[in-house]
Scaffold this active site. Structure first.
Site, PDB file in Angstrom:
ATOM      1  N   CYS A  85       0.826  -1.210   0.000  1.00 23.90           N
ATOM      2  CA  CYS A  85       0.000   0.000   0.000  1.00 23.90           C
ATOM      3  C   CYS A  85       0.863   1.266   0.000  1.00 23.90           C
ATOM      4  O   CYS A  85       1.479   1.567  -1.009  1.00 23.90           O
ATOM      5  CB  CYS A  85      -1.004  -0.072   1.140  1.00 23.90           C
ATOM      6  N   ARG A 112      -2.169   7.833  -5.865  1.00 23.30           N
ATOM      7  CA  ARG A 112      -2.551   7.698  -4.449  1.00 23.30           C
ATOM      8  C   ARG A 112      -4.081   7.760  -4.322  1.00 23.30           C
ATOM      9  O   ARG A 112      -4.731   8.540  -5.009  1.00 23.30           O
ATOM     10  CB  ARG A 112      -1.952   8.819  -3.610  1.00 23.30           C
ATOM     11  N   ARG A 140      -8.017   2.640   1.414  1.00 23.74           N
ATOM     12  CA  ARG A 140      -7.562   3.835   0.694  1.00 23.74           C
ATOM     13  C   ARG A 140      -6.390   3.486  -0.222  1.00 23.74           C
ATOM     14  O   ARG A 140      -5.318   4.109  -0.189  1.00 23.74           O
ATOM     15  CB  ARG A 140      -7.177   4.948   1.675  1.00 23.74           C
ATOM     16  N   HIS A 174      -3.263  -5.145   1.817  1.00 24.74           N
ATOM     17  CA  HIS A 174      -2.614  -5.307   3.128  1.00 24.74           C
ATOM     18  C   HIS A 174      -2.569  -6.761   3.597  1.00 24.74           C
ATOM     19  O   HIS A 174      -3.419  -7.184   4.377  1.00 24.74           O
ATOM     20  CB  HIS A 174      -3.396  -4.508   4.184  1.00 24.74           C
ATOM     21  N   GLU A 176      -0.742  -8.007   5.767  1.00 29.32           N
ATOM     22  CA  GLU A 176      -0.444  -8.045   7.216  1.00 29.32           C
ATOM     23  C   GLU A 176      -1.712  -7.915   8.064  1.00 29.32           C
ATOM     24  O   GLU A 176      -1.663  -8.117   9.265  1.00 29.32           O
ATOM     25  CB  GLU A 176       0.582  -6.951   7.581  1.00 29.32           C
TER      26      GLU A 176
END
Ligand code: GLN
Length: 208
Positions: A85, A112, A140, A174, A176
């Site tokens: 990200c 972004r 996001r 993500h 994680e």
């Protein structure tokens, strides 16, 4: 092996926990550290730039003098890097935000917050080359607009969301934040492969 997470802001703890979980599963052997200064980079065989706020992470890695060093280590090809990200924004060739200068470690242009407000966060099942079906969490997320010479390993809505170029792996989601360890394990394999190649190569390098 020692893996360093750029440790100023964002999902630092989550990456550490995931790697420790994998280390235990494998009977140890993975040391995980936070990278905050130049010395922390000594002896790391893999680097992760986590998700978070790319403008903040970018500002801090410059202020603490590790932007150029990370870039050099990864460009030389011996140290694999994973950017998740915000991390892939920093690793990219070009961003649409002048406040974040990409390290040009992977041949992608990135926007972004490119999924816009309606889709700020979403969970999507994707199919990743070499990994398989995977439930990805996007928060996001940036959009990869141009993937140049990078290999596209998975897509959402026709845009790449996981890309690889040699020793650099970039994801707009993500890993994680889930219990699924496969992406980190894939990254560990990249490190292991690099170790077996570079141990021979560096001996030649020392002699030259
Ligand atoms: N939108 C963030 C940024 O541009 C990245 C979001 C994230 O890492 N979850 O920095």
């Amino acid at each position: 092996m020692k893996i360093g997470i750029v440790g100023f802001q964002g999902d630092v703890e989550e990456h550490i926990e995931m790697l420790e979980k994998i280390s235990i599963k494998r009977g140890r052997g993975i040391d995980v550290i936070r990278i905050r200064k130049r010395d922390d980079l000594d002896g790391v065989s893999g680097i992760i730039i986590p998700g978070g706020e790319s403008t903040t992470i970018f500002k801090l890695i410059q202020e603490y003098g590790i932007y150029d060093e990370i870039r050099r280590m990864v460009k030389e090809g011996k140290v694999p890097l994973m950017g998740t990200c915000a991390g892939i924004i920093i690793a990219s060739r070009n961003t649409n935000d002048p406040r974040v200068k990409g390290m040009d470690l992977i041949d992608i242009e990135i926007e972004r917050n490119g999924y816009g407000r309606q889709a700020e966060s979403f969970i999507q099942e994707i199919d990743i080359n070499g990994i398989g079906k995977y439930t990805a969490v996007f928060i996001r997320a940036p959009v990869i607009e141009n993937s140049g010479s990078a290999e596209i390993m998975g897509k959402v809505r026709d845009k790449p969301v996981i890309v690889r170029e040699e020793n650099v792996l970039g994801l707009t989601f993500h890993p994680e934040l889930t219990d699924d360890t496969r992406i980190h394990e894939y990254f560990i394999k990249m490190i292991e492969r690099e170790g077996s190649i570079s141990s021979g190569a560096s001996a030649v390098g020392v002699m030259a």
